[in-house]
Design a protein around this motif. Structure first.
Motif, PDB file in Angstrom:
ATOM      1  N   LEU A 113       2.110   2.427  19.857  1.00 33.01           N
ATOM      2  CA  LEU A 113       2.517   2.833  18.509  1.00 33.01           C
ATOM      3  C   LEU A 113       3.714   3.784  18.532  1.00 33.01           C
ATOM      4  N   ARG A 114       4.135   4.190  19.735  1.00 34.63           N
ATOM      5  CA  ARG A 114       5.389   4.935  19.853  1.00 34.63           C
ATOM      6  C   ARG A 114       6.583   3.999  19.658  1.00 34.63           C
ATOM      7  N   TYR A 115       6.357   2.716  19.897  1.00 36.95           N
ATOM      8  CA  TYR A 115       7.430   1.723  19.824  1.00 36.95           C
ATOM      9  C   TYR A 115       7.288   0.789  18.624  1.00 36.95           C
ATOM     10  N   ILE A 116       6.055   0.539  18.204  1.00 28.75           N
ATOM     11  CA  ILE A 116       5.796  -0.290  17.026  1.00 28.75           C
ATOM     12  C   ILE A 116       5.131   0.609  15.990  1.00 28.75           C
ATOM     13  N   LYS A 117       5.838   0.916  14.935  1.00 25.91           N
ATOM     14  CA  LYS A 117       5.343   1.864  13.947  1.00 25.91           C
ATOM     15  C   LYS A 117       4.455   1.163  12.918  1.00 25.91           C
ATOM     16  N   PRO A 118       3.173   1.540  12.858  1.00 32.95           N
ATOM     17  CA  PRO A 118       2.277   0.901  11.886  1.00 32.95           C
ATOM     18  C   PRO A 118       2.441   1.487  10.486  1.00 32.95           C
ATOM     19  N   ASP A 119       2.216   0.643   9.496  1.00 30.72           N
ATOM     20  CA  ASP A 119       2.149   1.118   8.117  1.00 30.72           C
ATOM     21  C   ASP A 119       0.750   1.615   7.790  1.00 30.72           C
ATOM     22  N   HIS A 120      -0.242   0.981   8.425  1.00 31.59           N
ATOM     23  CA  HIS A 120      -1.640   1.326   8.169  1.00 31.59           C
ATOM     24  C   HIS A 120      -2.388   1.347   9.504  1.00 31.59           C
ATOM     25  N   VAL A 121      -3.354   2.249   9.617  1.00 33.00           N
ATOM     26  CA  VAL A 121      -4.199   2.345  10.807  1.00 33.00           C
ATOM     27  C   VAL A 121      -5.656   2.251  10.366  1.00 33.00           C
ATOM     28  N   HIS A 122      -6.436   1.412  11.067  1.00 33.53           N
ATOM     29  CA  HIS A 122      -7.850   1.213  10.754  1.00 33.53           C
ATOM     30  C   HIS A 122      -8.662   1.501  12.017  1.00 33.53           C
ATOM     31  N   VAL A 123      -9.676   2.318  11.900  1.00 33.62           N
ATOM     32  CA  VAL A 123     -10.533   2.662  13.032  1.00 33.62           C
ATOM     33  C   VAL A 123     -11.809   1.834  12.958  1.00 33.62           C
ATOM     34  N   PHE A 124     -12.010   0.999  13.980  1.00 37.32           N
ATOM     35  CA  PHE A 124     -13.205   0.159  14.061  1.00 37.32           C
ATOM     36  C   PHE A 124     -14.271   0.883  14.875  1.00 37.32           C
ATOM     37  N   ILE A 125     -15.470   0.975  14.329  1.00 34.81           N
ATOM     38  CA  ILE A 125     -16.618   1.542  15.022  1.00 34.81           C
ATOM     39  C   ILE A 125     -17.827   0.672  14.702  1.00 34.81           C
ATOM     40  N   ALA A 126     -18.462   0.137  15.749  1.00 26.86           N
ATOM     41  CA  ALA A 126     -19.711  -0.627  15.580  1.00 26.86           C
ATOM     42  C   ALA A 126     -19.594  -1.734  14.535  1.00 26.86           C
ATOM     43  N   GLY A 127     -18.487  -2.473  14.577  1.00 29.32           N
ATOM     44  CA  GLY A 127     -18.337  -3.632  13.711  1.00 29.32           C
ATOM     45  C   GLY A 127     -17.959  -3.347  12.290  1.00 29.32           C
ATOM     46  N   ARG A 128     -17.553  -2.105  12.015  1.00 26.86           N
ATOM     47  CA  ARG A 128     -17.125  -1.735  10.674  1.00 26.86           C
ATOM     48  C   ARG A 128     -15.850  -0.916  10.754  1.00 26.86           C
ATOM     49  N   ILE A 129     -15.138  -0.846   9.649  1.00 29.97           N
ATOM     50  CA  ILE A 129     -13.992   0.052   9.563  1.00 29.97           C
ATOM     51  C   ILE A 129     -14.513   1.419   9.139  1.00 29.97           C
ATOM     52  N   ALA A 130     -14.394   2.386  10.068  1.00 29.90           N
ATOM     53  CA  ALA A 130     -14.943   3.719   9.823  1.00 29.90           C
ATOM     54  C   ALA A 130     -13.970   4.623   9.098  1.00 29.90           C
ATOM     55  N   GLU A 131     -12.677   4.388   9.269  1.00 26.34           N
ATOM     56  CA  GLU A 131     -11.675   5.214   8.605  1.00 26.34           C
ATOM     57  C   GLU A 131     -10.370   4.441   8.528  1.00 26.34           C
ATOM     58  N   GLU A 132      -9.612   4.702   7.479  1.00 26.70           N
ATOM     59  CA  GLU A 132      -8.307   4.074   7.290  1.00 26.70           C
ATOM     60  C   GLU A 132      -7.296   5.136   6.890  1.00 26.70           C
ATOM     61  N   GLY A 133      -6.051   4.891   7.252  1.00 27.43           N
ATOM     62  CA  GLY A 133      -5.010   5.839   6.892  1.00 27.43           C
ATOM     63  C   GLY A 133      -3.646   5.332   7.312  1.00 27.43           C
ATOM     64  N   GLY A 134      -2.671   6.215   7.281  1.00 29.84           N
ATOM     65  CA  GLY A 134      -1.322   5.883   7.698  1.00 29.84           C
ATOM     66  C   GLY A 134      -1.098   6.235   9.162  1.00 29.84           C
ATOM     67  N   PRO A 135       0.153   6.313   9.587  1.00 31.87           N
ATOM     68  CA  PRO A 135       0.469   6.617  10.986  1.00 31.87           C
ATOM     69  C   PRO A 135      -0.123   7.929  11.470  1.00 31.87           C
ATOM     70  N   GLU A 136      -0.355   8.849  10.559  1.00 37.37           N
ATOM     71  CA  GLU A 136      -0.923  10.145  10.941  1.00 37.37           C
ATOM     72  C   GLU A 136      -2.333  10.016  11.514  1.00 37.37           C
TER      73      GLU A 136
END
Length: 252
Positions: free
Chosen positions: A211-234
């Motif tokens: 992600l230092r080279y490919i800048k995401p617009d959105h970040v999704h954290v997967f935990i145990a088959g679910r999206i636990a948190e969503e946000g931007g590059p931060e």
């Protein structure tokens, strides 16, 4: 603008003692011009999502929907999904002895477009794409993924991406096994793919280094088959600092 929409997706895989539910209601919308980073520890369901989108026969969608511009993706065969504009760069590309890289690429392009590419234009396109990815011209005559290093396999996946030109690309741990030079080259390939603003990317990774080279617009954290948190590059920066330990059920 095109849209890939995943709604309440549940997916199981066949285990030793019967089906095992891996995804437990995933909701995710990817538009063209967007790059989504899918992050999480081992076993969190990231690759299961990728395989389910591509139509892998070992993964069963038990409920939910996936649509591409309103069309039912789950009702499509694997080849129909590819022609509709979906592409999967696999975490572990399969070796296919006896099939050359050049024959595979031209056959794939023909299958997706419905007609064979003009030879002179195709040869030029392949040469340019290989030069961009620092791939030796003799690579085209090698047997598909047979004896390839990890870096060669990943560069070949991005070579396919550039030549097949899908609308949505799912990149499953494209950064795994790459040294720093190969990581930059592969990242440059992904950035070329998205530079026109008419492509969507789901970038699956454990680590933040790509992600230092490919800048995401959105970040999704997967935990145990679910999206636990969503946000931007931060959010990726938060994960870099704290890891996944703060999420219930996470295990590195």
């Amino acid at each position: 603008m095109s849209t890939l929409e995943i709604r309440d997706l549940h997916v199981s895989v066949e285990g030793e003692n019967g089906p095992v539910q891996i995804l437990h209601g995933v909701n995710l919308t990817v538009n063209t011009s967007e790059t989504h980073a899918i992050m999480g520890p081992n076993g969190s369901g990231k690759s299961t999502l990728a395989y389910a989108l591509a139509g892998h026969p070992k993964y069963t969608v038990t409920s939910g929907s996936v649509t591409l511009d309103g069309e039912d993706v789950l009702d499509m065969t694997v080849d129909e999904r590819a022609r509709a504009g979906l592409f999967l760069a696999m975490q572990y590309p399969v070796e296919v002895p006896g099939v050359s890289v050049s024959n595979f690429l031209r056959s794939a392009k023909t299958a997706i477009d419905g007609e064979a590419p003009k030879l002179r234009t195709w040869v030029k396109d392949v040469k340019n794409a290989m030069e961009n990815l620092r791939i030796d011209e003799n690579f085209a005559e090698r047997e598909l993924n047979t004896g390839f290093s990890g870096g060669e396999k990943k560069r070949h996946e991005i070579l396919q991406l550039e030549l097949l030109n899908p609308t949505f690309a799912v990149l499953d741990e494209t950064d795994s096994g790459l040294d720093i030079d190969a990581l930059r080259i592969v990242s440059d390939g992904v950035n070329r793919f998205t530079s026109g603003g008419d492509k969507g990317v789901m970038l699956i990774t454990h680590y933040t280094r790509i992600l230092r080279y490919i800048k995401p617009d959105h970040v999704h954290v997967f935990i145990a088959g679910r999206i636990a948190e969503e946000g931007g590059p931060e959010l990726a920066e938060k994960l870099e600092e704290h890891g996944y330990e703060g999420y219930v059920g996470a295990s590195a």
